[in-house]
Design a protein around this motif. Sequence first.
Motif, PDB file in Angstrom:
ATOM      1  N   LEU A  40       1.568  43.441  38.184  1.00  0.00           N
ATOM      2  CA  LEU A  40       0.575  44.061  38.999  1.00  0.00           C
ATOM      3  C   LEU A  40      -0.081  45.299  38.571  1.00  0.00           C
ATOM      4  N   ASP A  41      -1.301  45.821  39.112  1.00  0.00           N
ATOM      5  CA  ASP A  41      -1.650  46.939  38.306  1.00  0.00           C
ATOM      6  C   ASP A  41      -1.476  48.399  39.095  1.00  0.00           C
ATOM      7  N   VAL A  42      -1.132  48.172  40.676  1.00  0.00           N
ATOM      8  CA  VAL A  42      -1.117  49.441  41.402  1.00  0.00           C
ATOM      9  C   VAL A  42       0.165  49.158  42.447  1.00  0.00           C
ATOM     10  N   VAL A  43       0.985  50.268  42.639  1.00  0.00           N
ATOM     11  CA  VAL A  43       1.879  50.183  43.716  1.00  0.00           C
ATOM     12  C   VAL A  43       1.505  51.342  44.710  1.00  0.00           C
ATOM     13  N   VAL A  44       0.971  50.769  45.904  1.00  0.00           N
ATOM     14  CA  VAL A  44       0.515  51.506  47.139  1.00  0.00           C
ATOM     15  C   VAL A  44       1.704  52.170  47.788  1.00  0.00           C
ATOM     16  N   GLY A  45       1.864  53.657  47.930  1.00  0.00           N
ATOM     17  CA  GLY A  45       2.688  54.171  48.887  1.00  0.00           C
ATOM     18  C   GLY A  45       4.055  54.370  48.024  1.00  0.00           C
ATOM     19  N   SER A  46       3.902  54.816  47.014  1.00  0.00           N
ATOM     20  CA  SER A  46       4.987  55.175  46.076  1.00  0.00           C
ATOM     21  C   SER A  46       5.319  56.540  46.157  1.00  0.00           C
ATOM     22  N   LYS A 169       1.085  53.941  33.121  1.00  0.00           N
ATOM     23  CA  LYS A 169       0.518  54.975  32.265  1.00  0.00           C
ATOM     24  C   LYS A 169      -0.220  54.148  31.110  1.00  0.00           C
ATOM     25  N   GLY A 170      -0.134  52.758  30.786  1.00  0.00           N
ATOM     26  CA  GLY A 170      -0.978  51.969  30.045  1.00  0.00           C
ATOM     27  C   GLY A 170      -2.360  51.721  30.563  1.00  0.00           C
ATOM     28  N   GLN A 171      -2.753  52.308  32.009  1.00  0.00           N
ATOM     29  CA  GLN A 171      -4.136  51.925  32.519  1.00  0.00           C
ATOM     30  C   GLN A 171      -4.694  53.235  32.977  1.00  0.00           C
ATOM     31  N   PRO A 172      -4.822  54.205  32.257  1.00  0.00           N
ATOM     32  CA  PRO A 172      -5.361  55.490  32.464  1.00  0.00           C
ATOM     33  C   PRO A 172      -6.761  55.383  33.241  1.00  0.00           C
ATOM     34  N   GLU A 173      -7.648  54.550  32.613  1.00  0.00           N
ATOM     35  CA  GLU A 173      -8.935  54.291  33.213  1.00  0.00           C
ATOM     36  C   GLU A 173      -8.911  54.016  34.636  1.00  0.00           C
ATOM     37  N   LEU A 174      -7.683  52.935  35.224  1.00  0.00           N
ATOM     38  CA  LEU A 174      -7.638  52.879  36.569  1.00  0.00           C
ATOM     39  C   LEU A 174      -7.214  54.124  37.277  1.00  0.00           C
ATOM     40  N   SER A 175      -6.477  54.771  36.791  1.00  0.00           N
ATOM     41  CA  SER A 175      -5.920  56.065  37.425  1.00  0.00           C
ATOM     42  C   SER A 175      -7.250  56.969  37.590  1.00  0.00           C
ATOM     43  N   ALA A 176      -8.002  57.125  36.699  1.00  0.00           N
ATOM     44  CA  ALA A 176      -9.006  57.991  36.775  1.00  0.00           C
ATOM     45  C   ALA A 176      -9.988  57.429  37.939  1.00  0.00           C
ATOM     46  N   VAL A 177     -10.247  56.172  37.738  1.00  0.00           N
ATOM     47  CA  VAL A 177     -11.043  55.656  38.913  1.00  0.00           C
ATOM     48  C   VAL A 177     -10.714  55.794  40.137  1.00  0.00           C
ATOM     49  N   LEU A 178      -9.333  55.644  40.597  1.00  0.00           N
ATOM     50  CA  LEU A 178      -8.571  55.807  41.870  1.00  0.00           C
ATOM     51  C   LEU A 178      -8.825  57.080  42.209  1.00  0.00           C
ATOM     52  N   ARG A 179      -8.625  58.086  41.413  1.00  0.00           N
ATOM     53  CA  ARG A 179      -8.587  59.590  41.646  1.00  0.00           C
ATOM     54  C   ARG A 179      -9.831  59.953  42.097  1.00  0.00           C
ATOM     55  N   SER A 180     -10.952  59.641  41.348  1.00  0.00           N
ATOM     56  CA  SER A 180     -12.182  59.925  41.823  1.00  0.00           C
ATOM     57  C   SER A 180     -12.519  59.187  43.182  1.00  0.00           C
ATOM     58  N   ALA A 181     -12.257  57.888  43.427  1.00  0.00           N
ATOM     59  CA  ALA A 181     -12.628  57.376  44.664  1.00  0.00           C
ATOM     60  C   ALA A 181     -11.741  57.963  45.887  1.00  0.00           C
ATOM     61  N   LEU A 182     -10.521  58.553  45.478  1.00  0.00           N
ATOM     62  CA  LEU A 182      -9.641  59.065  46.571  1.00  0.00           C
ATOM     63  C   LEU A 182     -10.207  60.584  46.902  1.00  0.00           C
ATOM     64  N   ASP A 183     -10.960  61.172  45.875  1.00  0.00           N
ATOM     65  CA  ASP A 183     -11.696  62.568  45.679  1.00  0.00           C
ATOM     66  C   ASP A 183     -12.809  62.470  46.834  1.00  0.00           C
ATOM     67  N   ALA A 184     -13.429  61.246  46.814  1.00  0.00           N
ATOM     68  CA  ALA A 184     -14.789  61.056  47.113  1.00  0.00           C
ATOM     69  C   ALA A 184     -14.540  60.673  48.821  1.00  0.00           C
TER      70      ALA A 184
END
Length: 203
Positions: A40-46, A169-184
């Motif tokens: 899986l790529d993301v755990v929601v609500g951790s 941690k092996g998917q920093p690009e996904l973290s960055a995308v989610l962070r930008s979208a959450l900030d938006a």
Amino acid sequence: FDGMLGELTRLVAQKAGLIVSYEQGGSFADVFDKTRRGELDVVVGSARNAERAKAFDFVGPLLRVPTVIVAAGDQFLGDGLDGRGARRVALLRQHFLLPVLRSRHPGLRFVEFDTQAEVLQAVRQGEADLAIGNMKVVNLLLEQRHQGALKTVGIVPQGDSELYFAVPKGQPELSAVLRSALDATTPAERHAIENRWLKVEFS
């Protein structure tokens, strides 16, 4: 995939232009283990703790909720984990507070379960003296299944659940995308979602 975090996840995915495949089933511990293995790529609500932070980036927080303590009827005297009669504490498997609680309360025995429903049922059946859990989830279960049998007797100090998107941690690009979208997301959008799911009315 329902509730406040489900709706917020869909909003974030929409803002980021992500196509999301949702996996069903399994305990929270199972989901975390699958994500560690790359299934899986993301755990929601951790919730975040020092051990999880070694392997995951945390995007958020999405929500902050107290961790409450639950006891059966009039069987418990006190308002915390050190109250008279407290020996066995039920909680979710791999609960984020487990390392801290073991250090703070060496005299307690912690009994782990796969779901919050099983955690509360253990207290009702006498398999544990106390239970802990996310206030929002616990309150819903108490109202639906345990009225008059179980009650909230306190909160865990410095034990609030701050819930995040957890990304390996092996998917920093996904973290960055989610962070930008959450900030938006706008305050109005977040407020509308929170009102739909977290507002509690008493008659």
